[in-house]
Each structure stands twice: as structure tokens, then as C-alpha cells.
Motif scaffolding. Sequence first.
Motif, short mmCIF file in Angstrom:
data_model
loop_
_atom_site.label_atom_id
_atom_site.label_comp_id
_atom_site.label_asym_id
_atom_site.label_seq_id
_atom_site.Cartn_x
_atom_site.Cartn_y
_atom_site.Cartn_z
N ALA A 1 66.47 50.89 106.58
CA ALA A 1 66.13 52.30 106.43
C ALA A 1 64.61 52.40 106.39
O ALA A 1 63.91 51.41 106.14
N VAL A 2 64.11 53.58 106.65
CA VAL A 2 62.67 53.80 106.59
C VAL A 2 62.16 53.42 105.21
O VAL A 2 62.77 53.76 104.19
N HIS B 1 64.33 50.37 97.19
CA HIS B 1 65.21 51.21 96.38
C HIS B 1 64.38 52.30 95.71
O HIS B 1 63.45 52.02 94.97
N HIS B 2 64.73 53.54 96.00
CA HIS B 2 64.05 54.67 95.37
C HIS B 2 64.56 54.82 93.95
O HIS B 2 65.76 54.77 93.71
#
Length: 69
Positions: A4-5, A62-63
Motif C-alpha cells: 500500500a502507499v 501501520h497507521h
Amino acid sequence: MYAAVGDRLIVRSNRVGSPIRDGEVLEVRHPDGSPPYVVRWSDTGHEALVYPGDDAEVHHFHHEEPASS
């Protein structure tokens, strides 16, 4: 392999003494996160379309969720 970005692409050469390269995934071309990826390499700042091989791995970013008060 899926990315993912914001993830990091790490490429470890299969030749002894070759440097490990890493870059930030800037763009994912397929909705399922499969390659190719547009990557900005950390060592040169160069942006390139990359089709990762067997010597590559993705480190997922991981946000963190904001703490609720």
C-alpha cells in the motif's frame, strides 16, 4: 506480494557485498496491492516503476489510530 502507499520496499541483492536498497511505495497500480509499484529509492531519491523480484519484501506501514478522549 502486496503493498500500500507508504509501505517500504526492501530489496536484498543475491550477490555478496551488494547493498540493500529500500524505498517508499508512492503508488500502487492495482486495487489488490499487487505489483508494479512506483517507488522513491531512499539512496538516490529517484522514482521508478518497480516489478519486485524474489529478492524483495514489503514492510507494511501501520497507521496509528488517534487516541479517543
